[in-house]
Design a protein around this motif. Structure first.
Motif, mmCIF file in Angstrom:
data_model
loop_
_atom_site.group_PDB
_atom_site.id
_atom_site.type_symbol
_atom_site.label_atom_id
_atom_site.label_comp_id
_atom_site.label_asym_id
_atom_site.label_seq_id
_atom_site.Cartn_x
_atom_site.Cartn_y
_atom_site.Cartn_z
ATOM 1 N N GLY A 180 0.765 -1.184 0.255
ATOM 2 C CA GLY A 180 -0.131 -0.110 -0.124
ATOM 3 C C GLY A 180 0.964 1.070 -0.023
ATOM 4 N N ARG A 207 -1.116 1.651 7.784
ATOM 5 C CA ARG A 207 -1.588 0.889 6.853
ATOM 6 C C ARG A 207 -2.277 1.728 6.036
ATOM 7 N N SER A 243 -4.937 4.089 7.090
ATOM 8 C CA SER A 243 -6.013 4.847 7.400
ATOM 9 C C SER A 243 -5.765 4.685 8.889
ATOM 10 N N PRO A 259 -7.313 3.545 12.161
ATOM 11 C CA PRO A 259 -8.484 2.449 12.501
ATOM 12 C C PRO A 259 -9.389 2.881 13.395
ATOM 13 N N VAL A 260 -9.306 4.072 14.065
ATOM 14 C CA VAL A 260 -10.283 4.722 15.080
ATOM 15 C C VAL A 260 -11.328 5.477 14.221
ATOM 16 N N ASP A 261 -10.837 6.325 13.401
ATOM 17 C CA ASP A 261 -11.565 7.390 12.747
ATOM 18 C C ASP A 261 -11.830 6.982 11.231
ATOM 19 N N GLY A 262 -10.981 6.092 10.716
ATOM 20 C CA GLY A 262 -11.406 5.643 9.379
ATOM 21 C C GLY A 262 -11.155 6.624 8.363
ATOM 22 N N ASN A 279 -3.370 -0.729 -1.011
ATOM 23 C CA ASN A 279 -3.837 -1.998 -0.237
ATOM 24 C C ASN A 279 -5.204 -1.968 -0.164
ATOM 25 N N VAL A 313 -7.228 -1.477 2.437
ATOM 26 C CA VAL A 313 -7.638 -0.366 3.178
ATOM 27 C C VAL A 313 -7.665 0.827 2.434
ATOM 28 N N GLU A 314 -6.597 1.034 1.741
ATOM 29 C CA GLU A 314 -6.710 2.249 0.700
ATOM 30 C C GLU A 314 -7.582 2.246 -0.326
ATOM 31 N N MET A 337 -11.523 3.056 1.545
ATOM 32 C CA MET A 337 -11.653 4.195 2.103
ATOM 33 C C MET A 337 -12.489 5.260 1.327
ATOM 34 N N LYS A 357 -20.288 7.610 9.171
ATOM 35 C CA LYS A 357 -20.196 5.817 9.579
ATOM 36 C C LYS A 357 -21.023 6.012 11.020
ATOM 37 N N ASP A 406 -9.862 -14.481 2.412
ATOM 38 C CA ASP A 406 -8.474 -14.414 2.758
ATOM 39 C C ASP A 406 -7.561 -15.189 1.811
ATOM 40 N N SER A 432 -8.516 -6.434 9.291
ATOM 41 C CA SER A 432 -7.921 -5.340 8.931
ATOM 42 C C SER A 432 -8.650 -4.198 7.995
ATOM 43 N N ASP A 467 -10.211 -1.287 9.409
ATOM 44 C CA ASP A 467 -9.546 -0.004 9.650
ATOM 45 C C ASP A 467 -9.989 1.361 8.611
ATOM 46 N N ALA A 468 -10.463 0.587 7.494
ATOM 47 C CA ALA A 468 -10.815 1.473 6.424
ATOM 48 C C ALA A 468 -12.236 2.422 6.809
ATOM 49 N N ILE A 469 -12.966 1.972 7.761
ATOM 50 C CA ILE A 469 -13.977 2.714 8.318
ATOM 51 C C ILE A 469 -14.054 3.202 9.457
ATOM 52 N N GLY A 470 -12.992 2.497 10.429
ATOM 53 C CA GLY A 470 -12.957 3.203 11.941
ATOM 54 C C GLY A 470 -14.379 2.728 12.693
ATOM 55 N N VAL A 471 -13.578 1.615 13.381
ATOM 56 C CA VAL A 471 -14.797 1.083 14.372
ATOM 57 C C VAL A 471 -14.683 1.179 15.925
ATOM 58 N N TRP A 472 -14.409 2.623 15.967
ATOM 59 C CA TRP A 472 -14.242 3.134 17.488
ATOM 60 C C TRP A 472 -15.266 4.190 17.776
#
Lengths: 165, 362
Positions: A24, A55, A57, A59-62, B32, B34-35, B38, B52, B64, B75, B78-83
């Motif tokens: 990436g 990576r 992004s 991972p918290v905010d996306g 990758n 994730v990129e 996004m 989101k 996989d 992984s 990570d592209a959406i952010g799950v917190w």
């Protein structure tokens, strides 16, 4: 009359698949940094956390972590384990220490080998610095970092790394 | 407030309100997963002006085996952010089945919107070997039958049964690739006659180059919303008035490859024949499979089949089925169609099939 035979209980079906790996855009910057003997992280524009490696992004905010951050050579051991188990292909004499190292200015730790200190003296909060391989050995991988060794500074306060353990 | 059209099954009406996809291409060399995802998320959420935090459930479809690494779907989050943590799930199937799971979850009170996505970088490994591993591991997979050879057996069965000709395969390919000229996200598009296509060499007889799907890196996402929320977010939601999926035996040798009874059953239960069909997006990676599917769904004359170009225009594994639903829904949302059928397939030679009926209502 049917011939009595042993039932087939197992069979081998060898499987091998080969892949390209696409690191990436973000991680490529980190890998190129390693080939030059330096750590490159990226900062999240929303929460300001610095990821190394990123990576691409947060991972918290996306969101994309587009801002590049040059990181130094020093950091803190946040946690560690002592490897006492011999295994095939082991290249380091046991016991040795594998630790999570939080680089100064980074918000995520990564795994590193701790050397140049007796195993029983490694501790959380130990200040360490990266020892890089010889310049002609540098490449785009973590193998460019030979190991981490103590800097001799006083240990970091627990409060400074408690969120990263 | 307008009312959604009546639906088969489900206690709450659910609609597609947004669809986005990445540019389909032979090899995404730089980004990758994730990129790649996004900008697709930014697009699919942005189209309906939400973030989101407005979705209550996230579900993805991927495998996989394409990446060659474990837990790639984790992984990808990570592209959406799950917190803070949110409700999330994954299927190791085409993301059309992730949409099905989301449709089920949206039947619950308190879950009003879902984000569904699928991604596949097919270029990272040797696809013909990777796909062979979905066959049974004891007697078929060890032979490494590649998907083109298997598809050729199916096409041969169609020819032998007198149900289609090689020109019919070429006619499907010519129409799909011509339609794809109007699809800016398509990977393969051209304007060629059946006669021109018939001069191509066989890749595996009786399949010529044109009858094969491209190898595609891609990703897609859909936002589903229930009830009033759908009207709030979309001027003309694409209501899912029927959705069903069925599966056949794992062994291609155990079924009549010229038929797709699972598609027929899913289509019946989804209510395909309950009204006139304007558009059908059929997930037929190989040209001859479109003929089998159209017959199974009993699509008559006057149905626009695969106006996007279908899987012959782009075939991102694990996203291709979801894209069929998105393409069908887009035509409802922009008013080009009132009633559309979307189909997705998974497994070897049309083993598993999902059919959804989408309607705009009045």
């Amino acid at each position: 009359m049917a011939e009595a035979r042993e039932p087939v209980t197992t069979l081998d079906t060898p499987i091998r698949l080969e892949y390209l790996f696409s690191a990436g855009i973000a991680q490529s910057k980190n890998l190129r940094g390693l080939a030059e003997g330096r750590f490159v992280g990226q900062r999240c524009p929303v929460c300001s956390k610095v990821y190394v490696p990123s990576r691409g992004s947060c991972p918290v905010d996306g969101v994309p972590t587009d801002e590049e951050v040059a990181l130094g050579n020093t950091g803190t051991v946040t946690t560690f384990c002592v490897v006492n188990v011999p295994f095939a292909g082991q290249s380091i004499e046991i016991p040795y220490i594998v630790a999570q190292v939080l680089l100064d200015g980074a918000d995520i730790s990564f795994m590193g080998l701790i050397q140049e200190i007796p195993a029983d003296q490694v501790r959380m909060g130990l200040r360490v610095e990266a020892v890089w391989v010889e310049p002609d050995q540098l490449g785009p991988s973590m193998a460019s970092v030979k190991h981490f060794r103590p800097t001799g500074e006083p240990d970091a306060e627990y409060a400074s790394y408690k969120d990263y353990t | 407030m307008p009312t959604p059209p009546s639906a088969r099954g489900g206690r709450r009406p659910v609609a597609v309100v947004s669809f986005a996809q990445a540019q389909n291409q032979r090899r995404e060399a730089h980004r990758n997963e994730v990129e790649t995802l996004m900008p697709v998320f930014a697009d699919v959420l942005g189209k309906v002006g939400i973030t989101k935090d407005d979705v209550d459930f996230i579900c993805s479809g991927s495998t996989d085996y394409l990446v060659g690494g474990p837990f790639s779907f984790v992984s990808a989050l990570d592209a959406i952010g799950v917190w803070p943590p949110r409700r999330e799930s994954h299927v190791e199937m085409d993301a059309a089945w992730a949409l099905y799971e989301a449709w089920v979850v949206l039947q619950e009170d308190g879950v009003d919107a879902a984000l569904v996505y699928g991604f596949g970088k097919s270029s990272l490994g040797d696809l013909s070997r990777i796909v062979a591993l979905q066959l049974d591991p004891y007697v078929m997979a060890p032979l490494w039958p590649d998907p083109v050879a298997l598809a050729a057996l199916q096409a041969r069965a169609l020819l032998d049964a007198g149900k289609a000709s090689e020109e019919d395969f070429a006619a499907v390919a010519a129409r799909c690739r011509r339609s794809a000229l109007d699809n800016p996200m398509a990977q393969v598009a051209y304007d060629r006659t059946v006669d021109e296509l018939m001069t191509e060499d066989y890749v595996v007889a009786p399949l010529r180059r044109h009858a094969l799907p491209p190898i595609t890196d891609g990703a897609a996402a859909i936002v589903l919303a229930a009830g009033d929320k759908a009207f709030e977010w979309a001027e003309r939601p694409a209501w899912i008035t029927g959705i069903d999926h069925r599966i056949e035996t794992h062994s291609p040798g155990g079924r009549d490859l010229t038929l797709s009874p699972s598609t027929a059953m899913a289509g019946r239960l989804a209510g395909v024949q309950d009204g006139r069909v304007d558009v059908a997006e059929l997930h037929a990676p190989f040209a001859h499979q479109e003929l089998i599917l159209a017959q199974a769904l009993d699509l008559g004359e006057g149905v626009s089949v695969n106006p996007s170009g279908g899987a012959l225009a782009a075939n991102a594994l694990m996203a291709g089925g979801l894209i069929r639903i998105g393409e069908a829904a887009s035509r409802i949302m922009d008013g080009r169609a009132d009633r559309a059928v979307a189909h997705a397939t998974s497994g070897p030679l049309l083993q598993q099939n999902l059919v959804a009926v989408l309607e705009g209502g009045r």
